[in-house]
Scaffold this active site. Structure first.
Site, PDB file in Angstrom:
ATOM      1  N   PRO A   2       0.841  -1.203   0.000  1.00  0.00           N
ATOM      2  CA  PRO A   2       0.000   0.000   0.000  1.00  0.00           C
ATOM      3  C   PRO A   2       0.872   1.247   0.000  1.00  0.00           C
ATOM      4  O   PRO A   2       1.889   1.308   0.676  1.00  0.00           O
ATOM      5  CB  PRO A   2      -0.770  -0.109   1.317  1.00  0.00           C
ATOM      6  CG  PRO A   2      -0.613  -1.510   1.780  1.00  0.00           C
ATOM      7  CD  PRO A   2       0.647  -2.029   1.176  1.00  0.00           C
ATOM      8  N   GLU A   3       0.466   2.263  -0.776  1.00  0.00           N
ATOM      9  CA  GLU A   3       1.199   3.520  -0.759  1.00  0.00           C
ATOM     10  C   GLU A   3       0.477   4.458   0.209  1.00  0.00           C
ATOM     11  O   GLU A   3      -0.509   4.085   0.848  1.00  0.00           O
ATOM     12  CB  GLU A   3       1.312   4.052  -2.192  1.00  0.00           C
ATOM     13  CG  GLU A   3       1.994   3.005  -3.087  1.00  0.00           C
ATOM     14  CD  GLU A   3       2.526   3.515  -4.420  1.00  0.00           C
ATOM     15  OE1 GLU A   3       2.792   4.706  -4.542  1.00  0.00           O
ATOM     16  OE2 GLU A   3       2.703   2.676  -5.332  1.00  0.00           O
ATOM     17  N   LYS A  52       3.602   5.931   4.949  1.00  0.00           N
ATOM     18  CA  LYS A  52       3.016   4.592   5.025  1.00  0.00           C
ATOM     19  C   LYS A  52       2.856   4.124   6.470  1.00  0.00           C
ATOM     20  O   LYS A  52       2.564   2.952   6.719  1.00  0.00           O
ATOM     21  CB  LYS A  52       3.894   3.608   4.249  1.00  0.00           C
ATOM     22  CG  LYS A  52       4.047   3.967   2.777  1.00  0.00           C
ATOM     23  CD  LYS A  52       5.020   3.017   2.093  1.00  0.00           C
ATOM     24  CE  LYS A  52       5.279   3.463   0.657  1.00  0.00           C
ATOM     25  NZ  LYS A  52       6.296   2.613  -0.001  1.00  0.00           N
ATOM     26  N   ARG A 287      13.249  -3.341  -7.283  1.00  0.00           N
ATOM     27  CA  ARG A 287      11.867  -3.041  -7.678  1.00  0.00           C
ATOM     28  C   ARG A 287      11.836  -2.675  -9.157  1.00  0.00           C
ATOM     29  O   ARG A 287      12.803  -2.155  -9.702  1.00  0.00           O
ATOM     30  CB  ARG A 287      11.309  -1.869  -6.852  1.00  0.00           C
ATOM     31  CG  ARG A 287      11.375  -2.048  -5.343  1.00  0.00           C
ATOM     32  CD  ARG A 287      10.398  -3.092  -4.825  1.00  0.00           C
ATOM     33  NE  ARG A 287       8.999  -2.785  -5.137  1.00  0.00           N
ATOM     34  CZ  ARG A 287       8.221  -2.003  -4.394  1.00  0.00           C
ATOM     35  NH1 ARG A 287       8.687  -1.416  -3.322  1.00  0.00           N
ATOM     36  NH2 ARG A 287       6.955  -1.798  -4.729  1.00  0.00           N
TER      37      ARG A 287
END
Ligand SMILES: [Zn+2]
Length: 297
Positions: A2-3, A52, A287
């Site tokens: 989740p951002e 976050k 990433r």
């Protein structure tokens, strides 16, 4: 993962549905049992997010539950007929189990799987599974965690906050690392994840491979506004979508559903929506990174 927009929505949920109510705190899985005792039975005072990181306050903010979901964490909610929380947030997405009696009363469902923490009021329950961080903090400890984070684009007034902008610019320009790394560094800017990174750098026209100390302050000012706008929009509509109405392909492109939401994220090899150059992809710090080599310099 989740951002920041998802975590801010979570904070709003806790603020609306749990604040002002005494809360039973337990650890069905057992791993958090002794920490849970420190806040069990206290009244939730409110909740907020920084990037976050989620902070839920107890006893007039004297003590806090601090949660970072990481890659695998999730919250699952259930409650009575007036409970307005989303069914679940984070990964994996599992349908919520609500047990309601015919007279409208409800009963908390049994915990499902490895539930680290359960927060329960007479109004609803929240079950946390698989977080990267979950701890009870004193108020000074909470402030220390927040102070280590960069400015949050979703903080109220962030877009016009000169001090936040200055911290962001200093954070980027003080490094030789590439900006694609820096905007994911939570000490530089808090809450940006992989999708906002790709899309914000595209919208600002900045190559993710440009060194931080080689990006001008004026370009970074523009990037800050782009990040704030994109994340505000995500928070408002409940999903990340950055493509403007003018750039969205109409009708939607067959075999390229991402093009209706994102300019470059998950669009490797497909034509850039603005210039037609195939979108590039490479690995950066483990990433996936996406960008248009023509639009981004
Ligand atoms: Zn392009």
């Amino acid at each position: 993962m989740p951002e920041g927009d998802v975590v801010h929505r979570l904070a709003a949920t806790f603020d609306q549905e749990f604040a002002g109510r005494p809360c039973r705190v337990s650890s069905p899985q057992g791993r958090f049992a002794s920490s849970a005792l420190r806040i069990d039975g206290r009244t939730v005072s409110g909740a907020h997010a920084v990037g976050k990181h989620l902070f839920i306050g107890f006893d007039a903010d004297a003590v806090w539950l601090h949660v970072h979901l990481g890659l695998y964490g999730s919250w699952r909610f259930a409650g009575d007929a007036d409970f307005a929380a989303p069914a679940s947030i984070g990964a994996p997405r599992v349908p919520v189990q609500v047990v309601a009696a015919a007279d409208g009363s409800w009963q908390a469902p049994e915990p499902v799987g490895q539930v680290r923490v359960r927060l329960a009021t007479e109004h609803g329950v929240a079950d946390l599974s698989g977080p990267t961080r979950c701890e009870v903090l004193s108020d000074p400890e909470r402030r220390g965690v927040e102070a280590a984070l960069g400015p949050d684009p979703l903080a109220p007034g962030a877009r016009d906050d000169a001090e936040a902008l200055e911290r962001f610019v200093r954070g980027v320009r003080g490094h030789r690392r590439v900006i694609g790394e820096l905007v994911m560094d939570q000490t530089v800017v808090a809450g940006v994840g992989n999708i906002y990174r790709a899309e914000a750098l595209f919208l600002a026209g900045i190559s993710p491979l440009r060194r931080g100390d080689r990006v001008s302050a004026s370009r970074l000012s523009a990037l800050w506004v782009v990040i704030c706008r994109a994340m505000d929009h995500g928070l408002l509509v409940g999903r990340i979508e950055t493509v403007s109405a003018g750039d969205a392909p109409a009708p939607p492109l067959e075999g390229d559903p991402e093009a209706s939401r994102w300019y470059v994220y998950h669009r490797t090899g497909r034509p850039c929506l603005r210039c037609g150059t195939p979108v590039h992809e490479r690995r950066l710090q483990g990433r996936r990174l996406f960008w248009c080599p023509t639009c981004q310099r």
